[in-house]
Design a protein around this motif. Sequence first.
Motif, PDB file in Angstrom:
ATOM      1  N   PHE A   9    -101.938  67.074  66.542  1.00 28.53           N
ATOM      2  CA  PHE A   9    -101.902  67.391  65.107  1.00 28.53           C
ATOM      3  C   PHE A   9    -102.170  66.147  64.266  1.00 28.53           C
ATOM      4  CE2 PHE A   9     -99.678  67.932  61.060  1.00 28.53           C
ATOM      5  CZ  PHE A   9    -100.184  69.149  60.631  1.00 28.53           C
ATOM      6  N   ASN A  10    -101.537  65.041  64.610  1.00 34.58           N
ATOM      7  CA  ASN A  10    -101.711  63.812  63.834  1.00 34.58           C
ATOM      8  C   ASN A  10    -103.090  63.188  64.039  1.00 34.58           C
ATOM      9  OD1 ASN A  10     -99.007  63.017  62.420  1.00 34.58           O
ATOM     10  ND2 ASN A  10     -98.412  63.789  64.421  1.00 34.58           N
ATOM     11  N   ALA A  12    -105.717  64.947  64.515  1.00 34.62           N
ATOM     12  CA  ALA A  12    -106.591  65.809  63.716  1.00 34.62           C
ATOM     13  C   ALA A  12    -106.581  65.401  62.244  1.00 34.62           C
ATOM     14  CB  ALA A  12    -106.165  67.270  63.858  1.00 34.62           C
ATOM     15  N   ILE A  13    -105.424  64.977  61.721  1.00 38.05           N
ATOM     16  CA  ILE A  13    -105.354  64.524  60.335  1.00 38.05           C
ATOM     17  C   ILE A  13    -106.246  63.306  60.129  1.00 38.05           C
ATOM     18  CG2 ILE A  13    -103.840  63.531  58.564  1.00 38.05           C
ATOM     19  CD1 ILE A  13    -101.577  65.226  59.694  1.00 38.05           C
ATOM     20  N   VAL A  14    -106.183  62.364  61.066  1.00 35.83           N
ATOM     21  CA  VAL A  14    -107.008  61.150  60.970  1.00 35.83           C
ATOM     22  C   VAL A  14    -108.486  61.507  61.065  1.00 35.83           C
ATOM     23  CG1 VAL A  14    -107.549  58.933  62.034  1.00 35.83           C
ATOM     24  CG2 VAL A  14    -105.169  59.704  61.892  1.00 35.83           C
ATOM     25  N   LEU A  16    -109.937  64.350  60.336  1.00 33.89           N
ATOM     26  CA  LEU A  16    -110.351  65.043  59.116  1.00 33.89           C
ATOM     27  C   LEU A  16    -110.585  64.044  57.980  1.00 33.89           C
ATOM     28  CD1 LEU A  16    -110.892  67.653  57.588  1.00 33.89           C
ATOM     29  CD2 LEU A  16    -108.431  67.869  57.189  1.00 33.89           C
ATOM     30  N   ALA A  17    -109.736  63.038  57.877  1.00 33.01           N
ATOM     31  CA  ALA A  17    -109.919  62.010  56.844  1.00 33.01           C
ATOM     32  C   ALA A  17    -111.225  61.248  57.062  1.00 33.01           C
ATOM     33  CB  ALA A  17    -108.728  61.046  56.853  1.00 33.01           C
ATOM     34  N   ARG A  66    -102.781  74.619  66.506  1.00 35.91           N
ATOM     35  CA  ARG A  66    -104.026  75.164  65.953  1.00 35.91           C
ATOM     36  C   ARG A  66    -103.975  76.676  65.861  1.00 35.91           C
ATOM     37  NH1 ARG A  66    -109.196  76.096  69.534  1.00 35.91           N
ATOM     38  NH2 ARG A  66    -107.737  77.738  70.141  1.00 35.91           N
ATOM     39  N   ILE A 287    -105.437  73.310  53.935  1.00 42.07           N
ATOM     40  CA  ILE A 287    -104.833  72.503  55.001  1.00 42.07           C
ATOM     41  C   ILE A 287    -104.961  73.215  56.336  1.00 42.07           C
ATOM     42  CG2 ILE A 287    -102.647  71.607  55.894  1.00 42.07           C
ATOM     43  CD1 ILE A 287    -101.811  71.061  53.000  1.00 42.07           C
ATOM     44  N   ILE A 291    -107.388  71.525  59.240  1.00 41.40           N
ATOM     45  CA  ILE A 291    -106.814  71.025  60.503  1.00 41.40           C
ATOM     46  C   ILE A 291    -107.204  71.933  61.659  1.00 41.40           C
ATOM     47  CG2 ILE A 291    -104.679  70.448  61.701  1.00 41.40           C
ATOM     48  CD1 ILE A 291    -105.383  68.540  59.482  1.00 41.40           C
ATOM     49  N   THR A 294    -110.792  71.136  62.586  1.00 38.53           N
ATOM     50  CA  THR A 294    -110.862  69.790  63.154  1.00 38.53           C
ATOM     51  C   THR A 294    -110.345  69.771  64.589  1.00 38.53           C
ATOM     52  OG1 THR A 294    -110.553  68.812  60.955  1.00 38.53           O
ATOM     53  CG2 THR A 294    -110.155  67.392  62.850  1.00 38.53           C
TER      54      THR A 294
END
Length: 404
Positions: A9-10, A12-14, A16-17, A66, A287, A291, A294
């Motif tokens: 999950f984390n 995926a955040i990076v 996506l950024a 996901r 969101i 995510i 991603t």
Amino acid sequence: MQFESFATFNIAIVVLAIGRWLNRKVGFLRDFNIPEPVTSGLLVCLLLALIHAINGTEIGFNLQTRDFLLLYFFAAIGLNADIKTLLSGGWPLLILVGTTVGYMLLQNLTGIGMAALLGLNPLVGLLGGSVSLLGGHGTAIAWAPRFAESHGISNALEIGIACATFGLVLASLMGGPIARILIRRHRLKTPQAASSSSASSAAVGGATPDAGLEPVTYFTLLGTLFWLNVSLGLGEVLHEVLKAAGSNLPLFVCCLFAAIFLTNTVPRLLPIRCLAAPRSLAIVSDIALGIFLTMSLMSLQLWTIASLAGPILAILAAQFVVSFLFALFVVFKVMGRDYEAAVICAGFGGISLGATPTAMANMSAVSQTYGPARRAFIIVPLVSGFFVDISNAVVIQRFLNWFG
């Protein structure tokens, strides 16, 4: 090497950024309206494919989170589907819905026919039909487990994502030329072209999207999450009831139906203006989808579809031709054969092979050149943002029953 759910999950955040940063820096990605998760998600999966090719290492991700985000996204679509809003498009909306459903059948038959000509499983052609093209990345990812588990297509996810991704590019290339051909061939009367900024404003009704909407607070977010969770719970109940009755609709479709039911009944029975504040619902939906896409894209194993690269491109080429001709000779005619119809055809090119943002980008480009088309900007988003998901689920299930 396997990353667990929390780490996935984390990461995926990076990722996506990174996609957001790349889209801001690279003009090509902006011009073709490539979604941010697609940009960076595909970059990561290409990197993982390179690592696999060099030393055989497979890097995997736990995708349990996901799958939950998928339910949130479709429930958000349902909570935003007020019956009064859906009916505001009138007869043109109903005509475009019926035409789009007819095109779904044609698109799936085209994919299945091409697969048969290439000696492939017909369901590979269905994956290259409305599952990934009209449905987009979200629908392709949602249905892939069914194709893999129940019909033996182990690389269904990779096939669906590949078709959806290339479909976005083709859809972006289609809209403008369609409108240009129709306007010139039929010498359509167009509004006087305004400046780029004013035409764009007129095309969306002349008002900012946030006008009059409730601000986002912790309480509006909590209320939105509560009703999304209620939708998921009711969807789970509906899924079990249908399963007991012999139906096999996916859970995300049941959550979609449950949310539609709640948003059109509860406010009429209780003193509640709406179940989910529009801004808060949009944030949660963005969101969940961002995510979700991603995580799905960065976990692709591209080496599993290397042998199908040629057939996939052949199927997509056929779908492009069919979509282009359908917009020119069917959609334009049934929508009134005027300038509004030409703009709708540009939007249809976006949704037939791509997604709602692609359709809106296509129509915006046309309206900035030739003038506003208010009706088009009302009915196309309604069709692509709601009716496509409902009708596509029914059509896909029917084709699976026929060919599965």
